[in-house]
Design a protein around this motif. Structure first.
Motif, PDB file in Angstrom:
ATOM      1  N   ASP B 576       1.836 -29.002  19.702  1.00 43.70           N
ATOM      2  CA  ASP B 576       2.683 -28.973  18.503  1.00 43.70           C
ATOM      3  C   ASP B 576       1.955 -29.706  17.382  1.00 43.70           C
ATOM      4  N   SER B 577       0.638 -29.450  17.309  1.00 49.07           N
ATOM      5  CA  SER B 577      -0.196 -30.214  16.389  1.00 49.07           C
ATOM      6  C   SER B 577      -0.006 -29.808  14.935  1.00 49.07           C
ATOM      7  N   GLY B 578       0.707 -28.714  14.695  1.00 48.67           N
ATOM      8  CA  GLY B 578       0.935 -28.346  13.300  1.00 48.67           C
ATOM      9  C   GLY B 578      -0.151 -27.456  12.728  1.00 48.67           C
ATOM     10  N   GLN B 579      -1.194 -27.185  13.513  1.00 47.15           N
ATOM     11  CA  GLN B 579      -2.212 -26.246  13.040  1.00 47.15           C
ATOM     12  C   GLN B 579      -1.648 -24.831  13.106  1.00 47.15           C
ATOM     13  N   SER B 580      -2.346 -23.885  12.487  1.00 53.09           N
ATOM     14  CA  SER B 580      -1.875 -22.498  12.510  1.00 53.09           C
ATOM     15  C   SER B 580      -1.850 -22.019  13.949  1.00 53.09           C
ATOM     16  N   ILE B 581      -0.985 -21.045  14.220  1.00 53.83           N
ATOM     17  CA  ILE B 581      -0.849 -20.595  15.599  1.00 53.83           C
ATOM     18  C   ILE B 581      -2.137 -19.950  16.091  1.00 53.83           C
ATOM     19  N   GLY B 582      -2.850 -19.257  15.215  1.00 51.60           N
ATOM     20  CA  GLY B 582      -4.107 -18.625  15.599  1.00 51.60           C
ATOM     21  C   GLY B 582      -5.134 -19.668  16.018  1.00 51.60           C
ATOM     22  N   ARG B 583      -5.177 -20.751  15.273  1.00 52.01           N
ATOM     23  CA  ARG B 583      -6.129 -21.797  15.585  1.00 52.01           C
ATOM     24  C   ARG B 583      -5.780 -22.473  16.920  1.00 52.01           C
ATOM     25  N   ARG B 584      -4.473 -22.626  17.156  1.00 49.90           N
ATOM     26  CA  ARG B 584      -4.060 -23.247  18.418  1.00 49.90           C
ATOM     27  C   ARG B 584      -4.379 -22.323  19.608  1.00 49.90           C
ATOM     28  N   TYR B 585      -4.135 -21.019  19.449  1.00 53.50           N
ATOM     29  CA  TYR B 585      -4.517 -20.065  20.494  1.00 53.50           C
ATOM     30  C   TYR B 585      -6.019 -20.142  20.749  1.00 53.50           C
ATOM     31  N   ALA B 586      -6.793 -20.196  19.662  1.00 53.65           N
ATOM     32  CA  ALA B 586      -8.258 -20.197  19.800  1.00 53.65           C
ATOM     33  C   ALA B 586      -8.728 -21.414  20.589  1.00 53.65           C
ATOM     34  N   ARG B 587      -8.094 -22.557  20.321  1.00 55.71           N
ATOM     35  CA  ARG B 587      -8.483 -23.767  21.058  1.00 55.71           C
ATOM     36  C   ARG B 587      -8.164 -23.630  22.546  1.00 55.71           C
ATOM     37  N   ALA B 588      -7.037 -22.981  22.839  1.00 55.94           N
ATOM     38  CA  ALA B 588      -6.661 -22.777  24.245  1.00 55.94           C
ATOM     39  C   ALA B 588      -7.587 -21.755  24.910  1.00 55.94           C
ATOM     40  N   ASP B 589      -7.975 -20.717  24.155  1.00 58.78           N
ATOM     41  CA  ASP B 589      -8.891 -19.690  24.680  1.00 58.78           C
ATOM     42  C   ASP B 589     -10.213 -20.308  25.109  1.00 58.78           C
ATOM     43  N   GLU B 590     -10.680 -21.276  24.324  1.00 58.58           N
ATOM     44  CA  GLU B 590     -11.965 -21.909  24.607  1.00 58.58           C
ATOM     45  C   GLU B 590     -12.013 -22.566  25.977  1.00 58.58           C
ATOM     46  N   VAL B 591     -10.913 -23.129  26.418  1.00 54.67           N
ATOM     47  CA  VAL B 591     -10.915 -23.780  27.730  1.00 54.67           C
ATOM     48  C   VAL B 591     -10.333 -22.858  28.792  1.00 54.67           C
ATOM     49  N   GLY B 592     -10.167 -21.587  28.440  1.00 52.61           N
ATOM     50  CA  GLY B 592      -9.816 -20.588  29.454  1.00 52.61           C
ATOM     51  C   GLY B 592      -8.345 -20.497  29.809  1.00 52.61           C
ATOM     52  N   THR B 593      -7.466 -21.012  28.966  1.00 60.60           N
ATOM     53  CA  THR B 593      -6.026 -20.974  29.253  1.00 60.60           C
ATOM     54  C   THR B 593      -5.548 -19.515  29.255  1.00 60.60           C
ATOM     55  N   PRO B 594      -5.084 -19.004  30.391  1.00 59.69           N
ATOM     56  CA  PRO B 594      -4.827 -17.558  30.461  1.00 59.69           C
ATOM     57  C   PRO B 594      -3.597 -17.095  29.670  1.00 59.69           C
ATOM     58  N   PHE B 595      -2.600 -17.975  29.514  1.00 55.43           N
ATOM     59  CA  PHE B 595      -1.376 -17.520  28.866  1.00 55.43           C
ATOM     60  C   PHE B 595      -0.910 -18.453  27.757  1.00 55.43           C
ATOM     61  N   GLY B 596      -0.354 -17.838  26.733  1.00 54.78           N
ATOM     62  CA  GLY B 596       0.281 -18.600  25.664  1.00 54.78           C
ATOM     63  C   GLY B 596       1.769 -18.247  25.637  1.00 54.78           C
ATOM     64  N   VAL B 597       2.603 -19.256  25.583  1.00 53.60           N
ATOM     65  CA  VAL B 597       4.042 -19.028  25.491  1.00 53.60           C
ATOM     66  C   VAL B 597       4.508 -19.687  24.197  1.00 53.60           C
TER      67      VAL B 597
END
Lengths: 664, 664
Positions: B576-597
């Motif tokens: 809930d860092s307040g960054q744009s949702i795309g940027r938050r997804y991208a950060r999760a993608d980098e460490v291989g997080t398979p799902f976003g809810v």
């Protein structure tokens, strides 16, 4: 955590608190026999004569250990969103010099003056004091002296220990020889990293340092947000002088440590409300010195009363208590003992040990310490890296500051090349120093400025006339500051927890009413019907799968059941050894297998299958293999209990196909 | 397994087979940047300057490692019913003397004659040969000599290495100084166990020995039944001379080893049929020396053709291939390379390495070796404990045996006190010896009997006249015999597998069609949109849970979703860092997080919630939090795929609430 060391002594009976009698009885010999018989442990390298203080975990203990570690990870790391990392065991010397281990992580060693045999000085002295007091020949005064000395054994330095050993005429055991003077022996294993002789390394004596040295990266990984916790599960090593007490004092052991970083002035915990009502057995300092009995208290009350210093400590005490329950310890025999002032490590400001009652009395299995900011400040200084957190004030603060105003021309004329150094010293001086200088200067006196590195003349200070230097007061707006976080450290010794679990889970099933069977068992020199009442979640094997007897007719269903159980992720053991079914159940009970699934003639006929519960020996018949798998799966995942099972399926009598046949 | 050593060299490019060009391209720099940026690793103790060859695992790598280890345990230990044990890292010297490590586990070290700087001799020589050949000034004959020498670098002994270094005029790098003569440097970390200086210990260089020394207990635990397998997952240590290649060559690493014990004449595997059709990339000796290309073959065919020596080796090759696939490696870049004759360790009779193609070419990540009975016979001899298995023949065998019949009176008269010794020697002699004695005796010649310990006279043999000694033939029924089992050893280097996984899983998501967004990202110096395509089962965090934006209105549903996901045992991260949702997804993608809810306004209104897939960035809307949790749980447990999810719930457009908003 050096704390483990301290409490190991408590386990040996050193500490007065630990000596408080326990009324519980545990079967140390029964447990020891079971652990040996079923290969829970073996002395490491015993075909080569073994090495004291090193033990191997055989299949049942290894599996339980893995399950307990997984439970710990789920309970602490995942549920709390901690950052888990894994550092190396090999550690270069400078790190452990900073942490104090190179200098202080020692025990006093004393040698037989003739044979050179080594002993731990405090153990020798203690045994001697106990024996002397028990002999009953001492005057009351001397007996009291002995008791007083025994209470502070772990505080003695080399000289005091030497005096005490001499005063009490302690000799080497067995030989009766004189003892050489005691000396401090470092408990770390030393080695050389790389081919150059100069690079000294040690095996880490605790996992904590691996977290501290990574603090900056962890904080960054957490987006700079506080508070947060990091965790590490890994091996630590201590070169004990003469390890005894079996698996309780070993040279290589698994630690699970948490370092929870908090603001030093705000040690509240956001989830404290969720545990405030949890009642735990607390044994605060006051009780240790008076009633010597732990008191059940709600953690919320204990924090409110100041018994526990802050919410974060309280939170972890409660969570640790919950973990102890989940892994299968009997909470009645679990308590949290506060360290007495003299017990605490140099870095700790408060510490509570998780102690578990066993046949060895109360054993320390975990410590929950407030280490304040000792570690991060030490590493910052030694490594010259600022391990701090930036705190931005909600509203900027306004500060009045002293500033030195040097008269550069006059200073230069008087001090030549030293003038620069003096101005640098004034610029670097802290507010207290500047305030003192300003007062002197205001009184018209010359100011004596301490100069880092000294002057050209060799003097360490410069005496500066008031004409060359004045001071003024300025107003400055401060938006934030850097601070060293405090650390709350819950630290667990997994091996000790496991040992306590064996003692708590062990019981001997009373012989059945059938006198003939009991007599037959006795005649066959069968060991007692030992059972380990382990929670299904930590049991080494979840299901013992049996054909009623060794006949080809059962093979089809047996394979079906095995595949279905494995597909559900359950660890199983198939026992088609041809022994009686009772004997096979008994062997599975010994290693704590919670469920028995038996393929009998009815299974072959209609696919229905029995599930047996270890603790009650009751069994139910499920209509299908799939139904039986679901029953077991739910219980092993903590989603159901045996009571739920018997509510769904009726208990069936142990017929000729069940328990009774085994006893025939 | 010393094999890891060999293949590390292959990874460095030494082996001709490894040098066979790979057409694949992997982004070493992209991966390195990601691993550093997101704290997968850090050089251990880097605030103190670090120690080469030691790395810490940060939170994402630590989590993946735990998951891969759990997968390995499920795939091998649980599904196969292996006996897992855990021995100690500290190992007393006699054990490693028996295993050959004290004498043979060495690399040749060469020092700068002036500065003393140490280098690995084979690495120096190889670099020199490569540079010299590349310079292009050699005659064709010399160039061929260089190539030939390079191919057998790991076979050179001290003297040959000294000659080669001199012959090729190799100098110390950087300084250009002469080199001192090379010497063998033992790669084990040495330490002292206990306070007595005499007790030498080492950190184990492999986990295998801890299994062998427990063989008797393991066999007993298994009810004496063969074949069976034991497994161990644990740290091993190698004091590399000058580790390079980052996390691929480290001084402390996690091994997972299996020792499968089989009858030396019966190396079939009961479950072989279940894997016989599995097609794997095999790279047998013949292909390495000819086509230099691996060939896809069904394991059953390879065993039938004799390419793979036996079913058990074939079984583990297939199971290893399946494991590589499950953990996320791309099978196209996985092969099994057979050791060339000269590569094999002294104990191995055949060996296949799991090699994985990366930017470092083919890296050895596991070895599957037939160690025959080398280890158990060595330990039996050294520890004087018979590590054998009792084999009972189906039908008893009848043997004709020679027996010596001494004339005791005559022997006593002639040999006095030596007579006893001679009779003992005859009783202990094996059948071959007795047969020879009988032949001599039958020919009327005196028999020369070798006497253990010699005679009183000092002679080693006694010459016994035919009158004092006769031989007879007796018939004996043999019901069984003791034999040393063979060992098939699959041995995995977990750290290397992980590194290969990063390279295989890494890709850069092409910029979206929106040129403006791409330009903005470039202007902001944003790193490329790196994604780790890790299987959900091994991903460090399963779900990134996001509020659409940082507003109190989302908090309720966010907490609900967090609790529900955690209760399902899923590791989550709330951003809930307040960054744009795309940027938050991208950060999760980098460490291989398979799902976003993501909790959005519709979630607040009706409880429905979106689930986003990392690889496709497609998202579905589930009707409830519970439904979303179930979708994720099934995928993470390997019970479903994203295709199943989109079949159940329609894909929704990335609206202003979804991906696109993030790019704005």
């Amino acid at each position: 955590m050096n704390a483990l060391q301290v409490a190991a002594d408590a386990a040996d009976g050193t500490s007065a608190a630990a000596a408080a009698a326990s009324t519980a009885t545990f079967s140390r010999t029964g447990v020891a026999s079971l652990l040996r018989r079923r290969f829970f442990y073996s002395p490491a390298f015993d075909i080569y004569g073994g090495v004291s203080g090193l033990y191997d975990y055989g299949p049942p203990a290894c599996a339980v250990k893995n399950n307990v570690v997984a439970l710990w990870r789920q309970h602490f790391v995942l549920e709390e969103g901690m950052l888990e990392l894994e550092g190396t065991c090999l550690t270069p010397e400078p790190v452990l010099r900073t942490s104090g281990h190179v200098e202080k992580f020692t025990d006093l060693l004393v040698e037989d003056a003739e044979t050179g045999a080594p002993f731990r000085a405090d153990h020798l002295l203690e045994e001697h004091l106990v024996a002397t007091v028990e002999a009953g020949t001492l005057t009351p005064e001397r007996a009291e002296e002995a008791a007083a000395l025994r209470a502070r054994l772990d505080e003695l330095d080399e000289a005091e220990m030497a005096t005490a050993l001499k005063a009490w005429a302690v000799k080497a055991p067995e030989t009766g020889n004189d003892l050489a003077p005691p000396y401090a022996f470092n408990l770390m294993f030393k080695t050389q990293i790389g081919p150059k002789a100069g690079v000294v390394g040690y095996l880490r004596p605790e996992t904590a340092q691996g977290i501290f040295v990574n603090f900056k990266r962890l904080l960054d990984y957490n987006g700079g947000r506080m508070p947060f916790a990091a965790a590490q599960i890994g091996l630590s090593f201590r070169n004990e002088i003469s390890p005894r007490a079996g698996v309780l004092r070993v040279r290589e052991f698994l630690q699970a440590e948490i370092e929870h970083f908090v603001h030093p002035q705000h040690k509240g915990h956001p989830k404290f409300a969720s545990v405030a009502d949890r009642v735990v057995n607390l044994f605060p300092r006051a009780q240790q010195l008076t009633t010597r009995v732990a008191v059940p208290m709600a953690v919320g009350d204990a924090v409110a009363a100041g018994t526990i210093a802050n919410e974060t400590l309280g939170y972890f005490i409660a969570r640790t208590d919950m973990f102890a329950e989940k892994m299968g310890l009997t909470l009645e025999h679990v308590r949290f003992r506060q360290h007495l002032e003299h017990e605490m490590a140099h870095y700790a400001s408060d510490c509570w040990d998780l102690e578990v009652n066993t046949s060895y009395q109360w054993i320390e299995c975990a410590g929950i310490a407030d280490r304040a900011c000792f570690d991060l400040t030490s590493h910052s200084t030694a490594a010259k890296v600022e391990l701090t957190v930036r705190e931005v004030f909600d509203t900027p603060q306004t500060d009045e500051l002293w500033v030195a105003v040097p008269n550069k021309g006059a200073l230069g004329k008087s001090f030549k090349k030293d003038a620069q150094k003096i101005m640098a010293a004034l610029a670097a001086a802290d507010q207290d120093t500047l305030g003192a200088y300003a007062a002197t200067s205001g009184a018209g006196e010359p100011v004596v400025v301490a100069v880092d590195g000294g002057l050209a003349s060799g003097d360490a200070t410069a005496t500066v006339e008031p004409s060359m230097l004045s001071f003024k007061r300025v107003t400055q707006t401060v938006h934030g500051r850097n601070y060293y976080p405090s650390v709350i450290e819950p630290s667990f010794g997994i091996g000790r927890l496991l040992y306590c679990l064996w003692e708590h889970a062990y019981f001997v099933r009373p012989p059945s009413g059938d006198a003939g069977a009991a007599a037959a068992a006795a005649a066959a020199n069968a060991p007692p019907a030992a059972v380990l009442r382990l929670p299904a979640e930590v049991a080494p094997v979840k299901v013992i799968l049996l054909p009623l007897m060794r006949q080809a007719v059962f093979n089809g269903r047996l394979g079906e059941a095995a595949d279905a159980l494995r597909a559900a992720g359950l660890s199983i053991r198939v026992d088609d050894s041809g022994q009686s079914i009772g004997r096979r159940y008994a062997r599975a009970d010994e290693v704590g297998t919670p469920f028995g699934v038996t393929v009998d003639h009815q299974t072959v006929a209609d696919g229905s299958i029995t599930v047996r519960d270890r603790d009650t020996t009751a069994q139910v018949r499920c209509p299908s293999i799939a139904a039986a798998v679901e029953v077991v799966r739910r219980c092993c995942a903590g989603l159901g209990s045996w009571a739920d099972v018997t509510a769904e399926y009726p208990v069936v009598a142990a017929t000729a196909e069940g328990e009774e046949e085994g006893q025939a």
